[in-house]
Design a protein around this motif. Structure first.
Motif, PDB file in Angstrom:
ATOM      1  N   TRP A  83       0.850  -1.203   0.000  1.00  0.00           N
ATOM      2  CA  TRP A  83       0.000   0.000   0.000  1.00  0.00           C
ATOM      3  C   TRP A  83       0.882   1.248   0.000  1.00  0.00           C
ATOM      4  CZ3 TRP A  83      -1.369   2.758   4.961  1.00  0.00           C
ATOM      5  CH2 TRP A  83      -2.194   3.863   4.730  1.00  0.00           C
ATOM      6  N   SER A  84       0.574   2.186  -0.876  1.00  0.00           N
ATOM      7  CA  SER A  84       1.233   3.484  -0.895  1.00  0.00           C
ATOM      8  C   SER A  84       2.763   3.321  -1.007  1.00  0.00           C
ATOM      9  CB  SER A  84       0.811   4.280   0.349  1.00  0.00           C
ATOM     10  OG  SER A  84       1.075   5.656   0.189  1.00  0.00           O
ATOM     11  N   LEU A  85       3.534   3.861  -0.055  1.00  0.00           N
ATOM     12  CA  LEU A  85       4.994   3.704  -0.089  1.00  0.00           C
ATOM     13  C   LEU A  85       5.389   2.228  -0.066  1.00  0.00           C
ATOM     14  CD1 LEU A  85       7.918   4.831   0.113  1.00  0.00           C
ATOM     15  CD2 LEU A  85       7.602   4.894   2.598  1.00  0.00           C
ATOM     16  N   GLY A  86       4.625   1.412   0.662  1.00  0.00           N
ATOM     17  CA  GLY A  86       4.882  -0.032   0.680  1.00  0.00           C
ATOM     18  C   GLY A  86       4.781  -0.651  -0.704  1.00  0.00           C
ATOM     19  N   GLY A  87       3.977  -0.015  -1.564  1.00  0.00           N
ATOM     20  CA  GLY A  87       3.856  -0.475  -2.944  1.00  0.00           C
ATOM     21  C   GLY A  87       5.122  -0.231  -3.753  1.00  0.00           C
ATOM     22  N   LEU A  88       5.843   0.844  -3.430  1.00  0.00           N
ATOM     23  CA  LEU A  88       7.140   1.082  -4.084  1.00  0.00           C
ATOM     24  C   LEU A  88       8.120  -0.033  -3.731  1.00  0.00           C
ATOM     25  CD1 LEU A  88       8.144   4.881  -3.851  1.00  0.00           C
ATOM     26  CD2 LEU A  88       7.665   3.545  -5.909  1.00  0.00           C
ATOM     27  N   VAL A  89       8.146  -0.381  -2.439  1.00  0.00           N
ATOM     28  CA  VAL A  89       9.022  -1.464  -1.982  1.00  0.00           C
ATOM     29  C   VAL A  89       8.617  -2.775  -2.657  1.00  0.00           C
ATOM     30  CG1 VAL A  89       9.861  -2.766   0.019  1.00  0.00           C
ATOM     31  CG2 VAL A  89       9.375  -0.309   0.245  1.00  0.00           C
ATOM     32  N   CYS A 108      -3.489   1.648  -3.998  1.00  0.00           N
ATOM     33  CA  CYS A 108      -3.273   3.103  -3.988  1.00  0.00           C
ATOM     34  C   CYS A 108      -1.776   3.414  -4.004  1.00  0.00           C
ATOM     35  CB  CYS A 108      -3.963   3.736  -2.787  1.00  0.00           C
ATOM     36  SG  CYS A 108      -5.754   3.502  -2.825  1.00  0.00           S
ATOM     37  N   SER A 109      -1.106   2.775  -4.923  1.00  0.00           N
ATOM     38  CA  SER A 109       0.327   2.962  -5.090  1.00  0.00           C
ATOM     39  C   SER A 109       0.614   3.194  -6.561  1.00  0.00           C
ATOM     40  CB  SER A 109       1.097   1.748  -4.563  1.00  0.00           C
ATOM     41  OG  SER A 109       2.470   2.022  -4.469  1.00  0.00           O
ATOM     42  N   SER A 110       1.849   3.536  -6.863  1.00  0.00           N
ATOM     43  CA  SER A 110       2.198   3.930  -8.223  1.00  0.00           C
ATOM     44  C   SER A 110       3.686   3.699  -8.431  1.00  0.00           C
ATOM     45  CB  SER A 110       1.870   5.425  -8.390  1.00  0.00           C
ATOM     46  OG  SER A 110       2.393   5.942  -9.590  1.00  0.00           O
ATOM     47  N   PRO A 111       4.110   3.490  -9.677  1.00  0.00           N
ATOM     48  CA  PRO A 111       5.558   3.396  -9.907  1.00  0.00           C
ATOM     49  C   PRO A 111       6.256   4.742  -9.762  1.00  0.00           C
ATOM     50  CG  PRO A 111       4.336   3.095 -11.966  1.00  0.00           C
ATOM     51  CD  PRO A 111       3.334   3.166 -10.882  1.00  0.00           C
ATOM     52  N   ASN A 112       5.448   5.821  -9.719  1.00  0.00           N
ATOM     53  CA  ASN A 112       6.000   7.169  -9.604  1.00  0.00           C
ATOM     54  C   ASN A 112       4.973   8.056  -8.890  1.00  0.00           C
ATOM     55  OD1 ASN A 112       6.966   9.779 -10.023  1.00  0.00           O
ATOM     56  ND2 ASN A 112       7.819   9.290 -12.011  1.00  0.00           N
ATOM     57  N   PHE A 113       5.284   8.470  -7.666  1.00  0.00           N
ATOM     58  CA  PHE A 113       4.319   9.228  -6.870  1.00  0.00           C
ATOM     59  C   PHE A 113       4.279  10.716  -7.211  1.00  0.00           C
ATOM     60  CE2 PHE A 113       4.172   5.404  -4.502  1.00  0.00           C
ATOM     61  CZ  PHE A 113       3.005   5.442  -3.731  1.00  0.00           C
ATOM     62  N   SER A 114       5.387  11.232  -7.706  1.00  0.00           N
ATOM     63  CA  SER A 114       5.497  12.672  -7.946  1.00  0.00           C
ATOM     64  C   SER A 114       4.882  13.056  -9.293  1.00  0.00           C
ATOM     65  CB  SER A 114       6.974  13.069  -7.923  1.00  0.00           C
ATOM     66  OG  SER A 114       7.119  14.401  -7.515  1.00  0.00           O
ATOM     67  N   LYS A 115       4.158  14.156  -9.303  1.00  0.00           N
ATOM     68  CA  LYS A 115       3.505  14.609 -10.531  1.00  0.00           C
ATOM     69  C   LYS A 115       4.523  15.162 -11.526  1.00  0.00           C
ATOM     70  CE  LYS A 115      -0.221  17.646 -12.112  1.00  0.00           C
ATOM     71  NZ  LYS A 115      -1.241  18.636 -11.704  1.00  0.00           N
ATOM     72  N   HIS A 116       4.374  14.758 -12.808  1.00  0.00           N
ATOM     73  CA  HIS A 116       5.202  15.273 -13.898  1.00  0.00           C
ATOM     74  C   HIS A 116       4.269  15.674 -15.031  1.00  0.00           C
ATOM     75  CE1 HIS A 116       8.897  13.715 -12.045  1.00  0.00           C
ATOM     76  NE2 HIS A 116       8.206  12.615 -11.776  1.00  0.00           N
ATOM     77  N   ALA A 117       4.810  16.300 -16.034  1.00  0.00           N
ATOM     78  CA  ALA A 117       3.997  16.714 -17.183  1.00  0.00           C
ATOM     79  C   ALA A 117       3.313  15.506 -17.827  1.00  0.00           C
ATOM     80  CB  ALA A 117       4.872  17.431 -18.200  1.00  0.00           C
ATOM     81  N   ASP A 118       3.997  14.359 -17.809  1.00  0.00           N
ATOM     82  CA  ASP A 118       3.451  13.161 -18.455  1.00  0.00           C
ATOM     83  C   ASP A 118       2.960  12.105 -17.455  1.00  0.00           C
ATOM     84  OD1 ASP A 118       5.928  12.523 -17.424  1.00  0.00           O
ATOM     85  OD2 ASP A 118       6.521  11.244 -19.109  1.00  0.00           O
ATOM     86  N   TRP A 119       2.795  12.506 -16.188  1.00  0.00           N
ATOM     87  CA  TRP A 119       2.409  11.499 -15.183  1.00  0.00           C
ATOM     88  C   TRP A 119       1.601  12.149 -14.046  1.00  0.00           C
ATOM     89  CZ3 TRP A 119       2.751   6.377 -15.576  1.00  0.00           C
ATOM     90  CH2 TRP A 119       2.487   5.604 -14.428  1.00  0.00           C
ATOM     91  N   PRO A 120       0.420  11.603 -13.739  1.00  0.00           N
ATOM     92  CA  PRO A 120      -0.390  12.145 -12.639  1.00  0.00           C
ATOM     93  C   PRO A 120       0.171  11.705 -11.291  1.00  0.00           C
ATOM     94  CG  PRO A 120      -1.504  10.278 -13.646  1.00  0.00           C
ATOM     95  CD  PRO A 120      -0.246  10.493 -14.428  1.00  0.00           C
ATOM     96  N   GLY A 121       0.173  12.590 -10.323  1.00  0.00           N
ATOM     97  CA  GLY A 121       0.691  12.233  -9.004  1.00  0.00           C
ATOM     98  C   GLY A 121       0.548  13.370  -8.017  1.00  0.00           C
ATOM     99  N   ILE A 122       1.353  13.312  -6.965  1.00  0.00           N
ATOM    100  CA  ILE A 122       1.305  14.324  -5.906  1.00  0.00           C
ATOM    101  C   ILE A 122       2.080  15.560  -6.364  1.00  0.00           C
ATOM    102  CG2 ILE A 122       1.744  14.782  -3.457  1.00  0.00           C
ATOM    103  CD1 ILE A 122       2.074  11.741  -3.064  1.00  0.00           C
ATOM    104  N   GLU A 123       1.511  16.732  -6.130  1.00  0.00           N
ATOM    105  CA  GLU A 123       2.231  17.975  -6.427  1.00  0.00           C
ATOM    106  C   GLU A 123       3.525  17.998  -5.606  1.00  0.00           C
ATOM    107  OE1 GLU A 123       1.720  20.351  -8.477  1.00  0.00           O
ATOM    108  OE2 GLU A 123      -0.354  20.105  -9.133  1.00  0.00           O
TER     109      GLU A 123
END
Length: 256
Positions: A83-89, A108-123
């Protein structure tokens, strides 16, 4: 100190292993464990610096070292649920030690948590804010983050209370783990590894999640069309808390 991690195991049957997210510990899984323990053998592992392992810290504290420590404690042929950060691990374990896993499940995890122009995520500014606040007021920062995890849920206040009560049964997390964890959420990008996943993967996303938006579903599917993705309506960042019984049914149905 980087001695062997402590784990907790209950039940019997197919091996499920649960990894928690940032700022909390394995206590968050208790409502789900109560439902599943009669059918499965459930192992919970507190990440280094958290819960039962709050004094066990790899040096340096980074994703690869955490991955190696957790991987050593996995039962054979298990289903790893992060879950979340645990999903990165969990994703890093699936990439580095695929032979240990039968299936990867991301909540509720993602390969990339941070938002980029080409990727939805956390500001990025939100993660910057938490990093700054962590140094100023450790306890209040954790409480704020717990509140964000429940935000959007119909029972947000109650959900936050449940998470807080579950977490308080264990020692407070290490400041080193907290700071490094925020840095990982900001900087880790596993999209290339996600493309080449060699084991079955199931993702669950919450339609009301403010940390891992459900737009991640389309982006993740474009990276790897084999991944099965389910969006849970009316759920925020912790669907196993806000929708425990229905989530348990969804999870069991998704297991290979």
């Amino acid at each position: 100190m980087s001695e062997s991690l402590k784990v907790s195991t209950v039940g019997s049957g197919k091996n499920l292993v649960f990894l928690h997210g940032w700022g909390v510990n394995s206590g968050v899984w208790q409502p789900l464990i109560d439902i599943l323990k009669d059918e499965f053998c459930i192992t919970t592992i507190d990440l280094p610096g958290y819960g039962l392992n709050h004094q066990r810290l790899p040096l340096p504290y980074n994703l690869q070292n955490i991955t190696n420590m957790v991987a050593k404690k996995l039962p054979t042929n298990c289903i790893l649920i992060g879950w979340s950060l645990g999903g990165l691990v969990a994703q890093m374990i699936a990439h580095t030690y695929p032979e240990k896993l039968k299936q990867l499940v991301l909540i509720c995890s993602s390969p990339n948590f941070s938002k980029h122009a080409d990727w939805p995520g956390i500001e990025p500014k939100i993660l910057d804010f938490f990093t700054q606040q962590l140094e100023l007021d450790f306890s209040k920062t954790l409480q704020r983050f717990l509140a964000i995890q429940a935000m959007g849920s119909v029972n947000a206040r109650q959900d936050a209370k449940i998470i807080k009560q579950a977490v308080q049964q264990f020692p407070l997390p290490s400041p080193i783990a907290l700071e490094a964890g925020l840095h990982m959420l900001q900087s880790i990008d596993l999209r290339e590894q996600f493309k080449t996943l060699s084991i079955p993967c199931q993702m669950f996303l919450g339609s009301l999640d403010t940390l891992v938006p459900d737009k991640v579903a389309l982006a993740a599917q474009q990276l790897n069309s084999k991944v099965i993705i389910e969006i849970i309506s009316h759920a925020s960042h912790a669907p196993f808390i806000s929708n425990t019984e229905s989530f348990a049914k969804r999870l069991v149905k998704a297991l290979v």
